[in-house]
Design an enzyme around this catalytic site. Structure first.
Site, PDB file in Angstrom:
ATOM      1  N   TYR A  14      38.950  52.182  41.474  1.00 49.01           N
ATOM      2  CA  TYR A  14      39.008  51.005  41.395  1.00 49.01           C
ATOM      3  C   TYR A  14      37.772  50.181  40.390  1.00 49.01           C
ATOM      4  CZ  TYR A  14      38.983  46.179  43.506  1.00 49.01           C
ATOM      5  OH  TYR A  14      38.870  44.926  43.768  1.00 49.01           O
ATOM      6  N   ASP A  38      39.854  37.736  49.028  1.00 45.85           N
ATOM      7  CA  ASP A  38      38.769  37.611  47.955  1.00 45.85           C
ATOM      8  C   ASP A  38      38.537  36.337  47.477  1.00 45.85           C
ATOM      9  OD1 ASP A  38      36.889  38.114  46.090  1.00 45.85           O
ATOM     10  OD2 ASP A  38      38.047  39.854  44.914  1.00 45.85           O
TER      11      ASP A  38
END
Lengths: 120, 120
Positions: A14, A38
């Site tokens: 990631y 997020d």
């Protein structure tokens, strides 16, 4: 349940996907029906299209990630990492927690950062 | 919902309570019905008696905590921190996520560390 090594490798991939400007490498880590929160406290983003849009935008903005220490595992299906996002003249300090499915794909990502965690 | 500053102060007080060998200072940060999951993947510990026993043992074992970076907040009721536990010849790398009640007490703690996060 994926192994500790599989989960930690996914979190490193990631970070690497961001840093090589490759949003497809990032979104390929997620299951189709995954949920991304997020930051925590905002409405969740759900499903591949939403996730591809989110990471496409983040990578296009030039966001680069630097780990603040080793990725942590768990005794279950989660791994976590503390890192700093460097983007357009600011730094955001974040802690992500990822939950994995049996196939090793991320099914849930929760990003912990608040208004005070941004430095200009 | 507590402020970012209140949540971050509570996490710093948690670290300070360990480092001054004061389990009562740590457990006072928790709501009566709080849940502690340490590590994630093991059964939760619930309620004041279980929490007092857990932190009493941890502090009595001499565990000291060092933050690996600034505490993170969120846009909601959570804060998180990456730290290292130093105890009896080993180090454990951990990421804790704490969820807060309206009164500023911790209602849930989840500790992310796996078998590979222990160094001897």
């Amino acid at each position: 349940m994926p192994t500790q090594e599989q989960m930690k490798s996914a979190l490193q991939a990631y970070v690497d996907g961001f840093n090589s400007g490759d949003p497809a490498a990032v979104t390929a880590l997620f299951a189709d029906g995954a949920v991304v929160v997020d930051p925590v406290g905002d409405p969740p983003m759900e499903g591949r299209a939403a996730i591809e849009e989110f990471y496409g935008n983040a990578v296009a903005a030039g966001a680069k990630l630097s780990l603040d220490g080793p990725v942590r595992g768990s005794h279950g299906d989660r791994a976590a990492m503390a890192f700093t996002v460097h983007v357009t003249g600011m730094r955001i300090r974040v802690i992500d927690v990822m939950t994995f499915g049996a196939d090793g794909k991320i099914v849930r990502m929760e990003a912990h950062w608040g208004p005070d965690d941004i430095e200009h």
